[in-house]
Enzyme design. Sequence first.
Site, PDB file in Angstrom:
ATOM      1  N   SER A  80       0.645  -1.093  -0.054  1.00  0.00           N
ATOM      2  CA  SER A  80       0.050   0.010   0.011  1.00  0.00           C
ATOM      3  C   SER A  80       0.800   1.326  -0.091  1.00  0.00           C
ATOM      4  O   SER A  80       1.820   1.238  -0.819  1.00  0.00           O
ATOM      5  CB  SER A  80      -0.960  -0.031   1.154  1.00  0.00           C
ATOM      6  OG  SER A  80      -2.113   0.830   1.142  1.00  0.00           O
TER       7      SER A  80
ATOM      8  N   ARG B 246     -12.042   6.522  10.099  1.00  0.00           N
ATOM      9  CA  ARG B 246     -11.361   5.225   9.875  1.00  0.00           C
ATOM     10  C   ARG B 246     -12.395   4.373   9.511  1.00  0.00           C
ATOM     11  O   ARG B 246     -12.287   3.363   8.839  1.00  0.00           O
ATOM     12  CB  ARG B 246     -11.191   4.883  11.490  1.00  0.00           C
ATOM     13  CG  ARG B 246     -10.627   3.361  11.606  1.00  0.00           C
ATOM     14  CD  ARG B 246      -9.703   3.110  10.749  1.00  0.00           C
ATOM     15  NE  ARG B 246      -8.924   1.941  11.160  1.00  0.00           N
ATOM     16  CZ  ARG B 246      -7.877   1.167  10.548  1.00  0.00           C
ATOM     17  NH1 ARG B 246      -7.123   1.922   9.510  1.00  0.00           N
ATOM     18  NH2 ARG B 246      -7.134   0.074  10.769  1.00  0.00           N
TER      19      ARG B 246
ATOM     20  N   ASP C  45      -9.030  -6.241  -4.504  1.00  0.00           N
ATOM     21  CA  ASP C  45      -8.840  -5.042  -3.980  1.00  0.00           C
ATOM     22  C   ASP C  45      -9.316  -3.769  -4.985  1.00  0.00           C
ATOM     23  O   ASP C  45      -8.687  -3.486  -5.876  1.00  0.00           O
ATOM     24  CB  ASP C  45      -6.907  -4.978  -4.056  1.00  0.00           C
ATOM     25  CG  ASP C  45      -6.470  -3.615  -3.375  1.00  0.00           C
ATOM     26  OD1 ASP C  45      -7.311  -2.690  -3.210  1.00  0.00           O
ATOM     27  OD2 ASP C  45      -5.313  -3.656  -3.145  1.00  0.00           O
TER      28      ASP C  45
ATOM     29  N   HIS D 270      -8.020  -4.997  -0.217  1.00  0.00           N
ATOM     30  CA  HIS D 270      -6.953  -4.629  -0.261  1.00  0.00           C
ATOM     31  C   HIS D 270      -6.013  -5.123   1.218  1.00  0.00           C
ATOM     32  O   HIS D 270      -5.034  -5.107   1.102  1.00  0.00           O
ATOM     33  CB  HIS D 270      -6.977  -3.007   0.122  1.00  0.00           C
ATOM     34  CG  HIS D 270      -5.877  -2.096   0.295  1.00  0.00           C
ATOM     35  ND1 HIS D 270      -4.777  -2.028  -0.729  1.00  0.00           N
ATOM     36  CD2 HIS D 270      -5.244  -1.148   1.198  1.00  0.00           C
ATOM     37  CE1 HIS D 270      -3.951  -1.481  -0.535  1.00  0.00           C
ATOM     38  NE2 HIS D 270      -4.096  -0.868   0.738  1.00  0.00           N
ATOM     39  N   ASP D 271      -6.959  -5.330   2.333  1.00  0.00           N
ATOM     40  CA  ASP D 271      -6.453  -5.875   3.426  1.00  0.00           C
ATOM     41  C   ASP D 271      -5.562  -7.265   3.312  1.00  0.00           C
ATOM     42  O   ASP D 271      -4.726  -7.513   4.025  1.00  0.00           O
ATOM     43  CB  ASP D 271      -7.359  -6.097   4.448  1.00  0.00           C
ATOM     44  CG  ASP D 271      -7.337  -4.996   5.578  1.00  0.00           C
ATOM     45  OD1 ASP D 271      -6.730  -3.862   5.573  1.00  0.00           O
ATOM     46  OD2 ASP D 271      -8.157  -5.115   6.410  1.00  0.00           O
TER      47      ASP D 271
END
Lengths: 398, 398
Positions: free
Chosen positions: B151, B221, B319, B352-353
């Site tokens: 990232s 967040r 992602d 993405h994680d």
Amino acid sequence: MASIGIVTPQRMHFATPLPLQSGATISDYSLVYETYGTLNTARSNAVLVCHALNASHHVAGVYADQPKNVGWWDNMVGPGKPLDTDRFFVIGVNNLGSCFGSTGPMDPDPATGKPYGAAFPVVTVEDWVQAQARLADALGIVQFAAVMGGSLGGMQALAWSTLYPKRLRHCVVIASTAKLSAQNIAFNDVARQAILSDPDFHGGDFYAHGVVPKSGLRVARMVGHITYLSDTVMADKFGRKLRDTGNDGYQFGFGVDFEVESYLRYQGDKFAQYFDANTYLLVTKALDYFDPARAFGGDLTQALATTEAKFLLASFSTDWRFSPECSREIVAALVANRRAVTYAEIDAPHGHDAFLLDDPRYLALLRAYYDRVWGELETPAAGAAGRVEAPAAAKEAA
Amino acid sequence: MASIGIVTPQRMHFATPLPLQSGATISDYSLVYETYGTLNTARSNAVLVCHALNASHHVAGVYADQPKNVGWWDNMVGPGKPLDTDRFFVIGVNNLGSCFGSTGPMDPDPATGKPYGAAFPVVTVEDWVQAQARLADALGIVQFAAVMGGSLGGMQALAWSTLYPKRLRHCVVIASTAKLSAQNIAFNDVARQAILSDPDFHGGDFYAHGVVPKSGLRVARMVGHITYLSDTVMADKFGRKLRDTGNDGYQFGFGVDFEVESYLRYQGDKFAQYFDANTYLLVTKALDYFDPARAFGGDLTQALATTEAKFLLASFSTDWRFSPECSREIVAALVANRRAVTYAEIDAPHGHDAFLLDDPRYLALLRAYYDRVWGELETPAAGAAGRVEAPAAAKEAA
């Protein structure tokens, strides 16, 4: 094609309490609505247009004193337009809990005499349909030629098809879904948390404080707006273009660098000026709660088994809020029930917002479909358009 | 495979002012870092691991007094792990402006003696690389065996390859991009606006007021977290499951109905407890600004023409924050420059994680790649592993 021109909203008061899905009751309420075109003597040519999150009864035309306030679906509804008001009697109605004239959180709660605020009962898509049905009763419309909507409006059309199967001949569901995904709910909750945590929200009683939770509404709208646009259209429209400040470099601060920031903040600010925060909370909850299959253990086919309408569904290829997959799920459930379904997946770059835009293939689809709806209304015996007998189904429903 | 066990962060002070890309200068700063494994005598086995948005120098292992505080890439880095600390000397460094020990907004501004707050200069990915290069100098590392990150960390690795082409033999860029899209920037700006409009932010000087802009950080967040997960994994993990309240129906209010709301609010609250709001603003701006092609009229091939490293890129199919397309763009530019590139697009459901998770194919890929990096370090003459001569390139760079 000309716009329908000057239109005038009307208001209808309902004194009979409306029981809501939550168990609460609204004792007394008004709905604001607009109509375009003429109801035929058979009362068979009415089309109800249901609105989405931030829209209203003002579907088409302009107001005499606001010549720039064009209805949100003016490209769809008007003389000679896909939903042709020379043929159909079109009704736009503002939903309960909204902030555009129908009874909502800023109106006085009869129990206290003060604005409802957060005490306005949570309303669902099904509650809206019940309220719309009462309006239809009052207007003498037993059966709609069609009930139609995009996005949240499409959910209302779908709910009509299950709650009042005999009261619509056609159900037109555009860019919609039979239920929100976890991601959809998550984005809605971000918006709600932004509003609820704005100190100017005052637990929903901001009217009494003479303030508006602008920051929360602004963030809510910004995040919503991102989900209405496709990644592609954002890339095409903004890309990484810097705002024209006469300085072609980065600002190295937290002001505006990129065009996309400028655009979204502007949209957010504009929204915060006209939209009610309590309404935003209510409408996002109505979205989250809609799930007709829930009462059938998640089986959408069972949920749609009682429908009788013919259906048009349309989705847009780049809509990632309510993707084509969502429409396909509805289509599959309808087909499993042997309903007549027309489905179009339109290859359009604009994301969810496409349902409001001038895509020629999309508008041609709707035009063709409403030609068919119109053709079915005309009977050889009746002759002149708009002077037909009520169809048999309507008589039965009555 | 065992974790590396107990690790101890170190701190290095830099008294030489660091000029930043913005034109500002940091007069004096410290970096906190951790190292794992042993630097060989040739100083050729060092790997720098760059962190992403909310992570730190604490890449692997635990702290003696915090046995549950496991490093964020502990599944990747350790003895016998893909980046094997029995072979490599791995460095994790907390970036300038962060809130985990390196000089940042909560530290005193030498000019005023009070916390920097919003006066902390905006830092870029390239600035971070400059600061990391000074740390490398101080540690006597002329050339890294690899610089690696996922990232935002991948952006730093990519920036290393253009800013210090001779100082890394391999560049490992995972789930990253050469530039943010308009949609990425838009989500970052939503997060920033949530923080900036929180009254507890106090223009960045909340330290003096003894408060934290928790609501803003929480919303920031929440929206970020949604973009880290795929729609699919959210559907699988949460779907439309209601929170277990002993009541299987809707709450008809604005509390928690759905599991996904509960999860995101919890993640948001947790984040607001440990993350600094000014750091969040800084880091999102660093993300937005990164665009090595910008100085070359948008031509990424030109931007990467000066690179000398070999590259590994990896992306994950679901992602949508930094999609495989973003990695492919970098790969294409590197191939156009005739660089040695390995690229893997990993079919993983986690969005993405995924770059932080235990996907066996992903970890096997990294293991195989680092076996190769290791193999290149060993020369037949040198014999024992970890006791090799510095490669020629390193000597030249020195």
